[in-house]
Design an enzyme around this catalytic site. Sequence first.
Site, PDB file in Angstrom:
ATOM      1  N   GLU A   8       0.882  -1.178   0.000  1.00  0.00           N
ATOM      2  CA  GLU A   8       0.000   0.000   0.000  1.00  0.00           C
ATOM      3  C   GLU A   8       0.910   1.216   0.000  1.00  0.00           C
ATOM      4  O   GLU A   8       1.502   1.548   1.025  1.00  0.00           O
ATOM      5  CB  GLU A   8      -0.884   0.005   1.263  1.00  0.00           C
ATOM      6  CG  GLU A   8      -1.923  -1.086   1.314  1.00  0.00           C
ATOM      7  CD  GLU A   8      -3.033  -0.911   0.298  1.00  0.00           C
ATOM      8  OE1 GLU A   8      -3.112   0.149  -0.356  1.00  0.00           O
ATOM      9  OE2 GLU A   8      -3.805  -1.857   0.142  1.00  0.00           O
TER      10      GLU A   8
ATOM     11  N   CYS B 288      -2.405   9.296   2.238  1.00  0.00           N
ATOM     12  CA  CYS B 288      -2.012   8.661   0.977  1.00  0.00           C
ATOM     13  C   CYS B 288      -3.051   8.944  -0.089  1.00  0.00           C
ATOM     14  O   CYS B 288      -2.725   9.160  -1.248  1.00  0.00           O
ATOM     15  CB  CYS B 288      -1.837   7.162   1.175  1.00  0.00           C
ATOM     16  SG  CYS B 288      -3.244   6.388   1.976  1.00  0.00           S
TER      17      CYS B 288
HETATM   18  P1  NAD Z   1       8.304   4.895   4.754  1.00  0.00           P
HETATM   19  O1  NAD Z   1       8.352   4.099   3.504  1.00  0.00           O
HETATM   20  O2  NAD Z   1       9.394   5.843   5.024  1.00  0.00           O
HETATM   21  O3  NAD Z   1       8.224   3.938   6.044  1.00  0.00           O
HETATM   22  C1  NAD Z   1       7.191   2.993   6.214  1.00  0.00           C
HETATM   23  C2  NAD Z   1       7.670   1.902   7.148  1.00  0.00           C
HETATM   24  O4  NAD Z   1       8.701   1.154   6.511  1.00  0.00           O
HETATM   25  C3  NAD Z   1       8.261   2.388   8.470  1.00  0.00           C
HETATM   26  O5  NAD Z   1       7.800   1.556   9.512  1.00  0.00           O
HETATM   27  C4  NAD Z   1       9.750   2.221   8.265  1.00  0.00           C
HETATM   28  O6  NAD Z   1      10.476   2.024   9.439  1.00  0.00           O
HETATM   29  C5  NAD Z   1       9.783   0.964   7.414  1.00  0.00           C
HETATM   30  N1  NAD Z   1      11.002   0.767   6.612  1.00  0.00           N
HETATM   31  C6  NAD Z   1      11.921   1.674   6.229  1.00  0.00           C
HETATM   32  N2  NAD Z   1      12.897   1.085   5.492  1.00  0.00           N
HETATM   33  C7  NAD Z   1      12.569  -0.225   5.411  1.00  0.00           C
HETATM   34  C8  NAD Z   1      13.158  -1.350   4.753  1.00  0.00           C
HETATM   35  N3  NAD Z   1      14.281  -1.243   4.043  1.00  0.00           N
HETATM   36  N4  NAD Z   1      12.534  -2.543   4.860  1.00  0.00           N
HETATM   37  C9  NAD Z   1      11.376  -2.669   5.552  1.00  0.00           C
HETATM   38  N5  NAD Z   1      10.772  -1.638   6.189  1.00  0.00           N
HETATM   39  C10 NAD Z   1      11.360  -0.427   6.114  1.00  0.00           C
HETATM   40  O7  NAD Z   1       6.872   5.621   4.719  1.00  0.00           O
HETATM   41  P2  NAD Z   1       6.278   6.695   5.737  1.00  0.00           P
HETATM   42  O8  NAD Z   1       6.977   7.995   5.520  1.00  0.00           O
HETATM   43  O9  NAD Z   1       6.230   6.139   7.109  1.00  0.00           O
HETATM   44  O10 NAD Z   1       4.772   6.795   5.243  1.00  0.00           O
HETATM   45  C11 NAD Z   1       4.331   7.706   4.296  1.00  0.00           C
HETATM   46  C12 NAD Z   1       4.068   7.023   2.976  1.00  0.00           C
HETATM   47  O11 NAD Z   1       3.113   5.982   3.168  1.00  0.00           O
HETATM   48  C13 NAD Z   1       3.474   7.934   1.943  1.00  0.00           C
HETATM   49  O12 NAD Z   1       4.037   7.673   0.688  1.00  0.00           O
HETATM   50  C14 NAD Z   1       1.995   7.541   1.967  1.00  0.00           C
HETATM   51  O13 NAD Z   1       1.309   7.853   0.772  1.00  0.00           O
HETATM   52  C15 NAD Z   1       2.098   6.080   2.196  1.00  0.00           C
HETATM   53  N6  NAD Z   1       0.835   5.541   2.730  1.00  0.00           N
HETATM   54  C16 NAD Z   1       0.094   4.705   1.942  1.00  0.00           C
HETATM   55  C17 NAD Z   1      -1.105   4.208   2.406  1.00  0.00           C
HETATM   56  C18 NAD Z   1      -1.945   3.274   1.558  1.00  0.00           C
HETATM   57  O14 NAD Z   1      -2.783   2.589   2.121  1.00  0.00           O
HETATM   58  N7  NAD Z   1      -1.766   3.204   0.254  1.00  0.00           N
HETATM   59  C19 NAD Z   1      -1.563   4.556   3.680  1.00  0.00           C
HETATM   60  C20 NAD Z   1      -0.785   5.410   4.450  1.00  0.00           C
HETATM   61  C21 NAD Z   1       0.418   5.889   3.958  1.00  0.00           C
END
Ligand code: NAD
Length: 491
Positions: free
Chosen positions: A240, A274
């Site tokens: 997502e 998002c």
């Molecule tokens: P992010 O990708 O920076 O982090 C998300 C999660 O991934 C965190 O828990 C982080 O610690 C973890 N992470 C980081 N590096 C990783 C790796 N190499 N392997 C596994 N996990 C890792 O995202 P964010 O800044 O926390 O969230 C914002 C983003 O999420 C925006 O792009 C938003 O649009 C998206 N989002 C999407 C939805 C949806 O349902 N489509 C919902 C909410 C947010």
Amino acid sequence: MASTVDSGTTNLVSYSPVDSRAVAAFAVDDEETVREKVARAREAGSWWRSLGHDGRRAHLLEWRRVMARRLEEVLDLLQRENGKVRADAVVEMTAALAHVDWSARNARSVLARRRVPSGLLMLNHLATLEYRPYGVIGVIGPWNYPVHTPVGSIAYALAAGNTVVFKPSEYTPAIGRWLVDTFEEAVPGRSVLQLSTGHGATGAALCTSGVDKIAFTGSPSTGARVLAACAPSLTPVLLELGGKDAMVVAADADVPAAVEAALWGGCSNAGQSCAGIERVYVADPVYDEFLDLLARRAEEVRARADFGPITMPAQLDVIRRHIQDALARGGRAVVGGPESVQPPYVAGPVILADVPEDSAAVREETFGPVLVVNRVADAAEGVDRANDSDYGLGAAVFARRGAGELAGRMRAGMVSINDVLSFPAVPALPFGGRGRSGFGRIHGADGLREFTVPTARTRKLFDVPLAVSTYARGPRDMARLERLIGWLHSR
Ligand code: NAD
């Protein structure tokens, strides 16, 4: 706030985006700790599955009751650790609780073994289909909806009979802990839902820990890393990811309603949604009326009162860059501008008009209270422009006639007509996107099935005179089958 440290070394501290004060401290789980939690989750799985749909439903509904009783705590945490204004926190919890309720109540009817037609040639077989749990699901969450988003995976995965190890965002670990604590109160001593705190490396460790599936919500770039980490072990992934959602306003739309929806869809949660509205395409006959009214209404909406700070400090630079780039390329700032970025806030909505379609503010996820409002000849052109995006999460259409047809042409996983962001609040509807917005679905029946393996079964009930799948068959059997399929499929 007095903080409790979970275990091990404390080197993850979350800070309030409102005043930069520490909220809570946590251990950073290393690979070994993550694997231990996954092993515990696997053990807990046999008990959780032994409860059957009805037993799990009772526990999940109890979890929902505990969360509802402890609502004040999480609303406070959403304000402090995540920076939301109270109203945004309440909206988030409204949707999250509805999903726990729906997934608990509907898992049986969606997933339990059921009979399917076996077809004319196989009518001596009873055919059944059952959706069985994977085992252990690793859920990796973002910070922007730190309850609603992971619950969209956690509740559905649990209702389907899986156990879960949940890695919340490093920006919102205390909210993650509240979720797991409330579950522990409802289902004590069982490790059905466990917390694993840490930064990206802990998420990466979860991907390679031997879980049976990863449900990831976050940015497209991290999503690609998750996919790559899961590839060698062929661990399935649900992604997502981000969005760049557009609203299309037709010439016959209810303009004041569209203005309100664009403003709320773009600015609620400080634009950090998002599926928030980031682009608006308005048909020429109502463009000026729309922009004038939007500008007036936007002046009345303010940070602190109506939306909170930008949770992730680095995002403020992205927001400023998008605004500056739009203006440098000939766009107009109708309300606000680069000066609106006043860390940790964007002081009020920023409304940009006539922004070239190749600008960062049109192409990249801004994740702030910034709306690009561009003029199009008609709604059909608006749909074409909306679809010209690498993302494909949600969309909105405002129109009186032909709204359904316009919605049907949107290249997105979800569309709301004459409203915004209504789809995540309908638990029966699947949530997810296409393209750079990811794949797979949370919520609804598809969201339950996402956490299961469809398992087919046939049971032979009686012999038929036509022997085919046996070496005891004779040439006459095959000749009869040949005639039969010829007749059957030439009709
Ligand atoms: P992010 O990708 O920076 O982090 C998300 C999660 O991934 C965190 O828990 C982080 O610690 C973890 N992470 C980081 N590096 C990783 C790796 N190499 N392997 C596994 N996990 C890792 O995202 P964010 O800044 O926390 O969230 C914002 C983003 O999420 C925006 O792009 C938003 O649009 C998206 N989002 C999407 C939805 C949806 O349902 N489509 C919902 C909410 C947010």
